[in-house]
Enzyme design. Sequence first.
Site: not given
Length: 263
Positions: A11-12, A44, A187-189, A74-76
Site C-alpha cells: 500500500d502507499s 493520492g 480508500c484502505t486507510h 491501495c485503491n489509488t
Amino acid sequence: MTSSAPIGMFDSGFGGLTVAAQLRRDMPSEQVLFFGDSAHAPYGIKTPDEIRERCFSIADAFLNKGVKALVVACNTATSACIEEMRHRYDIPVIGMEPALKVACDRGHGVRQHVIVAATPLTLHEHKFAALMDRFKQDHDITPMPCPDLVTTVESGNILNPDDAWAVMHRYFDGCDWDAVDSVVLGCTHFVFFRDYFKELCPSTVSIIDGNEGTIRHLHVVLEALGDLAPEGSEGGITLSNSDASPRMSRRSNELFASIQTGC
C-alpha cells in the site's frame, strides 16, 4: 496442489494494514509479506506516472522474493496501474475497487444515496468514472475526496480520538445523514475510521469497504490455481516499510494491532 510461497501485499502506507488484517482472519494458513510505502505517501496527490513507477518497483522486489500473488491494497494504486501490472507479471495481481455495487445492491431495486469517500486521484481516474457510470442513472452517488483522512492515519494521529474526530467533523459535519443510505470507504486507510463513521452516522447508514470482497477474490483465484497454503499451516505476517526508522516500525505494529481487534 498447494503452495507455501508467501503472498505479497503493498500500500502507499499504512492503509493496507486493514486488508492484511482481513487476510490474516480469513486465510490464516497463508504467509503474508506486507510493504507500506510511507516514505512516498500519500499516493493520492501524486501523478499516475509517479504511482506506476513506485508500484512497479515494489512489485519487482516482491517477485524477487518468490511471492505467489500480489495484492495491491491501495485503491489509488489500483486505479493508476492495475491493468499494466497484470500484463507485466505472470502471477495473480489482485486490486481494490470502491464497493459501490455492494452499496447500491443494498436497496434491492430502491434508489440509494451513496457517499463514496476516497482520495482525489481515485475519484478522478477513469476506473472510478467507469464504475460510477454503471450505477449513477439508478442511484444518487456523491464522490467525496478526503485526503486528510490518509494523513491522519500515516501520522499515527488516528490512534488519538481527538485528532480522528477533528478530521471527521471537518469533512462530514455538513452531510444530511437522513438522506444517505451508505458510505463507501474507497480508500484502505479509511477503514481505520470505521468506528467513527458508525458513531457519527445514524444506524440506518451502512458503512461499507471492499476488504472482505478482495480477500474472498484472492482465495478463489489461489484455490483455482491450486496455490492455497497447505491446510493446517501456521500462517503469519511480516511488516516492512520504505521508511525503515524505528518510529515507523512501532507505528506500523501499533496500527496493525489496533485494526486486528476490530477486523
